[in-house]
Motif scaffolding. Structure first.
Motif, PDB file in Angstrom:
ATOM      1  N   GLY A 257      67.420   4.162  55.830  1.00 33.99           N
ATOM      2  CA  GLY A 257      67.083   2.820  56.315  1.00 33.99           C
ATOM      3  C   GLY A 257      66.986   1.849  55.173  1.00 33.99           C
ATOM      4  N   SER A 258      65.900   1.066  55.188  1.00 32.59           N
ATOM      5  CA  SER A 258      65.736   0.019  54.179  1.00 32.59           C
ATOM      6  C   SER A 258      65.436   0.576  52.796  1.00 32.59           C
ATOM      7  N   ASP A 259      64.715   1.707  52.731  1.00 33.07           N
ATOM      8  CA  ASP A 259      64.317   2.253  51.434  1.00 33.07           C
ATOM      9  C   ASP A 259      65.338   3.224  50.850  1.00 33.07           C
ATOM     10  N   TYR A 260      66.049   3.949  51.709  1.00 25.98           N
ATOM     11  CA  TYR A 260      67.007   4.946  51.237  1.00 25.98           C
ATOM     12  C   TYR A 260      68.315   4.834  52.030  1.00 25.98           C
ATOM     13  N   ILE A 262      72.439   6.769  52.439  1.00 30.21           N
ATOM     14  CA  ILE A 262      73.114   8.061  52.296  1.00 30.21           C
ATOM     15  C   ILE A 262      73.462   8.326  50.838  1.00 30.21           C
ATOM     16  N   ASP A 263      73.728   7.278  50.089  1.00 30.34           N
ATOM     17  CA  ASP A 263      74.101   7.431  48.680  1.00 30.34           C
ATOM     18  C   ASP A 263      72.969   7.993  47.830  1.00 30.34           C
ATOM     19  N   ASP A 264      71.735   7.910  48.332  1.00 28.87           N
ATOM     20  CA  ASP A 264      70.584   8.429  47.587  1.00 28.87           C
ATOM     21  C   ASP A 264      70.390   9.937  47.790  1.00 28.87           C
ATOM     22  N   LEU A 265      71.059  10.481  48.786  1.00 27.47           N
ATOM     23  CA  LEU A 265      70.828  11.878  49.149  1.00 27.47           C
ATOM     24  C   LEU A 265      71.530  12.831  48.186  1.00 27.47           C
ATOM     25  N   ILE A 266      71.010  14.049  48.131  1.00 22.77           N
ATOM     26  CA  ILE A 266      71.633  15.097  47.323  1.00 22.77           C
ATOM     27  C   ILE A 266      72.945  15.505  47.990  1.00 22.77           C
ATOM     28  N   VAL A 267      73.986  15.637  47.201  1.00 25.27           N
ATOM     29  CA  VAL A 267      75.273  16.143  47.686  1.00 25.27           C
ATOM     30  C   VAL A 267      75.308  17.647  47.448  1.00 25.27           C
ATOM     31  N   HIS A 268      75.635  18.394  48.507  1.00 23.09           N
ATOM     32  CA  HIS A 268      75.583  19.854  48.380  1.00 23.09           C
ATOM     33  C   HIS A 268      76.720  20.386  47.520  1.00 23.09           C
ATOM     34  N   ASN A 269      76.348  21.192  46.559  1.00 23.38           N
ATOM     35  CA  ASN A 269      77.315  21.861  45.691  1.00 23.38           C
ATOM     36  C   ASN A 269      76.960  23.344  45.637  1.00 23.38           C
ATOM     37  N   PRO A 270      77.682  24.193  46.384  1.00 20.78           N
ATOM     38  CA  PRO A 270      77.319  25.617  46.434  1.00 20.78           C
ATOM     39  C   PRO A 270      77.534  26.360  45.120  1.00 20.78           C
ATOM     40  N   LYS A 271      78.119  25.694  44.129  1.00 15.58           N
ATOM     41  CA  LYS A 271      78.298  26.333  42.828  1.00 15.58           C
ATOM     42  C   LYS A 271      77.161  25.991  41.862  1.00 15.58           C
ATOM     43  N   ASP A 272      76.220  25.188  42.331  1.00 13.39           N
ATOM     44  CA  ASP A 272      75.047  24.816  41.532  1.00 13.39           C
ATOM     45  C   ASP A 272      73.935  25.826  41.816  1.00 13.39           C
ATOM     46  N   ARG A 273      73.714  26.731  40.877  1.00 12.00           N
ATOM     47  CA  ARG A 273      72.740  27.803  41.096  1.00 12.00           C
ATOM     48  C   ARG A 273      71.325  27.272  41.306  1.00 12.00           C
ATOM     49  N   ASN A 274      70.919  26.294  40.507  1.00  8.95           N
ATOM     50  CA  ASN A 274      69.568  25.754  40.640  1.00  8.95           C
ATOM     51  C   ASN A 274      69.362  25.119  42.005  1.00  8.95           C
ATOM     52  N   LEU A 275      70.374  24.394  42.477  1.00  6.40           N
ATOM     53  CA  LEU A 275      70.280  23.788  43.800  1.00  6.40           C
ATOM     54  C   LEU A 275      70.219  24.861  44.878  1.00  6.40           C
ATOM     55  N   GLY A 276      71.040  25.898  44.737  1.00  5.56           N
ATOM     56  CA  GLY A 276      71.043  26.979  45.722  1.00  5.56           C
ATOM     57  C   GLY A 276      69.710  27.693  45.805  1.00  5.56           C
ATOM     58  N   LEU A 277      69.082  27.888  44.666  1.00  8.63           N
ATOM     59  CA  LEU A 277      67.779  28.549  44.653  1.00  8.63           C
ATOM     60  C   LEU A 277      66.727  27.691  45.353  1.00  8.63           C
ATOM     61  N   LEU A 278      66.756  26.388  45.106  1.00  2.98           N
ATOM     62  CA  LEU A 278      65.833  25.483  45.798  1.00  2.98           C
ATOM     63  C   LEU A 278      66.064  25.518  47.305  1.00  2.98           C
ATOM     64  N   ILE A 279      67.345  25.579  47.696  1.00  6.67           N
ATOM     65  CA  ILE A 279      67.673  25.630  49.120  1.00  6.67           C
ATOM     66  C   ILE A 279      67.118  26.900  49.752  1.00  6.67           C
ATOM     67  N   SER A 280      67.255  28.030  49.067  1.00  8.94           N
ATOM     68  CA  SER A 280      66.762  29.294  49.631  1.00  8.94           C
ATOM     69  C   SER A 280      65.253  29.268  49.826  1.00  8.94           C
ATOM     70  N   GLU A 281      64.550  28.519  48.979  1.00  4.94           N
ATOM     71  CA  GLU A 281      63.088  28.487  49.059  1.00  4.94           C
ATOM     72  C   GLU A 281      62.582  27.518  50.119  1.00  4.94           C
ATOM     73  N   MET A 282      63.500  26.836  50.823  1.00  4.52           N
ATOM     74  CA  MET A 282      63.109  25.960  51.922  1.00  4.52           C
ATOM     75  C   MET A 282      62.696  26.745  53.163  1.00  4.52           C
ATOM     76  N   THR A 283      63.022  28.029  53.198  1.00  5.57           N
ATOM     77  CA  THR A 283      62.919  28.836  54.413  1.00  5.57           C
ATOM     78  C   THR A 283      61.577  28.727  55.115  1.00  5.57           C
ATOM     79  N   TYR A 284      60.482  28.877  54.392  1.00  3.16           N
ATOM     80  CA  TYR A 284      59.163  28.915  55.031  1.00  3.16           C
ATOM     81  C   TYR A 284      58.361  27.644  54.770  1.00  3.16           C
ATOM     82  N   ASP A 285      59.017  26.563  54.319  1.00  5.93           N
ATOM     83  CA  ASP A 285      58.334  25.302  54.064  1.00  5.93           C
ATOM     84  C   ASP A 285      58.353  24.462  55.340  1.00  5.93           C
TER      85      ASP A 285
END
Length: 334
Positions: A257-260, A262-285
């Motif tokens: 909306g006014s504050d954010y 689509i350009d502000d969002l993270i773009v998914h890159n499955p070859k980014d290990r750090n991003l993938g690890l953060l994604i896996s830890e979303m499971t129980y949040d």
């Protein structure tokens, strides 16, 4: 010139009666695998399905391929033997959250560590179904079952995060009711050279019915599930008006909306290990949507390819096998 025969779902269906409880999510997983396999370009004679023990492990009986119904938790070990003895085979391990995450935990992490070229499909219903409803290693804290009448005190395993810890090279998740998505993920896992791991959320309508209803009910699933697509912003919501940004080292949900934008969002890159690890830890949040899709993938030498190279190099050398067996620290006893 040999004519190529196009296989169909029927070619991968055995003559055995499928014996799961009516309404079980395993039926749709089986159907989707049988529908996907004809498009892999692999003859059914070159496919081997290996399972352990559990409801999911009846899978080899229903596939018109070669297969083993092996022992509890040890399917990766049997599958490793199959692959290393015949590297040309396409090997699939079918397991469950109890089979793989409990008694089979050690086999699971080491096959991922070795990166043997095989595919693991883990059916996760967060319960022991075959033994009639005890809590499993992936059951949530407080889960009331026959073995935990006052609620489980165990913190659950997170299979994708465990796969990351074991240096997995292809880590993904799908849901039994997302048929098209599941088929695409199975096909992508088959393309991966190395150990592919796919967690499939699967409803046990007898002993844990509705465990994933917030992810499958039409009215609410859009706000609770984020489907990851390579190169696209991490966007979700019924109106596609929510997304994820990084707030320090953690994900944060924001409204578009006014504050954010689509350009502000993270773009998914499955070859980014750090991003993938953060994604896996979303499971129980509870503050974040549950991710499905390919979390992470990387190209890495496989154990089986390195083994073949090592054997070929050994053949090139003039090695006396008896001297290797005898070694330098042997002696004769008279």
């Amino acid at each position: 010139m040999t004519e190529t025969i196009q296989l169909t779902k029927k070619d991968f269906s055995s003559d055995q009666d499928v014996r799961w409880c009516p309404g079980c999510g395993d039926y749709v997983i089986l159907a989707q695998v049988q529908k996907t396999f004809p498009n892999l370009g692999i003859s059914k004679e070159n496919i081997v399905v290996v399972s352990g023990i559990g409801c999911s492990s009846r899978f080899p009986y229903y596939m018109n391929t070669y297969g083993f119904h092996s022992i509890h938790g040890r399917a990766p070990a049997v599958a490793s033997g199959v692959k290393l003895s015949n590297p040309d085979l396409s090997v699939w391990v079918i397991t469950g959250d109890g089979d793989a995450m409990s008694i089979g935990g050690n086999h699971f992490i080491h096959v991922l560590r070795r990166n043997i070229d095989m595919n693991i499909l883990l059916f996760n219903n967060r319960i022991y179904g075959l033994t009639k409803g005890q809590y499993s290693p992936t059951s949530e804290v407080g889960k009331i079952t026959k073995s935990t009448p006052m609620g489980s005190l165990d913190h659950p395993f997170n299979p994708p995060a465990l796969a990351f810890g074991a240096s997995g090279t292809f880590i993904a998740r799908t849901i039994d009711k997302e048929l098209k998505h599941m088929g695409n993920i199975v096909a992508e896992s088959a393309k991966h050279i190395g150990t592919s791991f796919v967690e499939i959320y699967q409803n046990c309508n007898i002993f844990n019915d509705g465990a994933f209803s917030n992810l499958t009910d039409r009215e609410v699933k859009s706000d609770n599930v984020i489907a990851l697509e390579e190169g696209l912003p991490m966007l979700f919501g019924k109106e596609k008006d929510k997304g994820l940004i990084l707030d320090g080292p953690n994900f944060k949900v924001v409204n578009i909306g006014s504050d954010y934008s689509i350009d502000d969002l993270i773009v998914h890159n499955p070859k980014d290990r750090n991003l993938g690890l953060l994604i896996s830890e979303m499971t129980y949040d509870e503050n974040l949507p549950v991710p499905i899709g390919i979390f992470y993938k990387e190209d890495k030498p496989t154990y089986d390819s390195m083994m073949i190279d090592q054997i070929n190099k050994a053949k090139e050398k003039d090695i006396d096998l008896q001297s290797i067996i005898k070694g330098s620290n042997s002696w004769n006893v008279k």
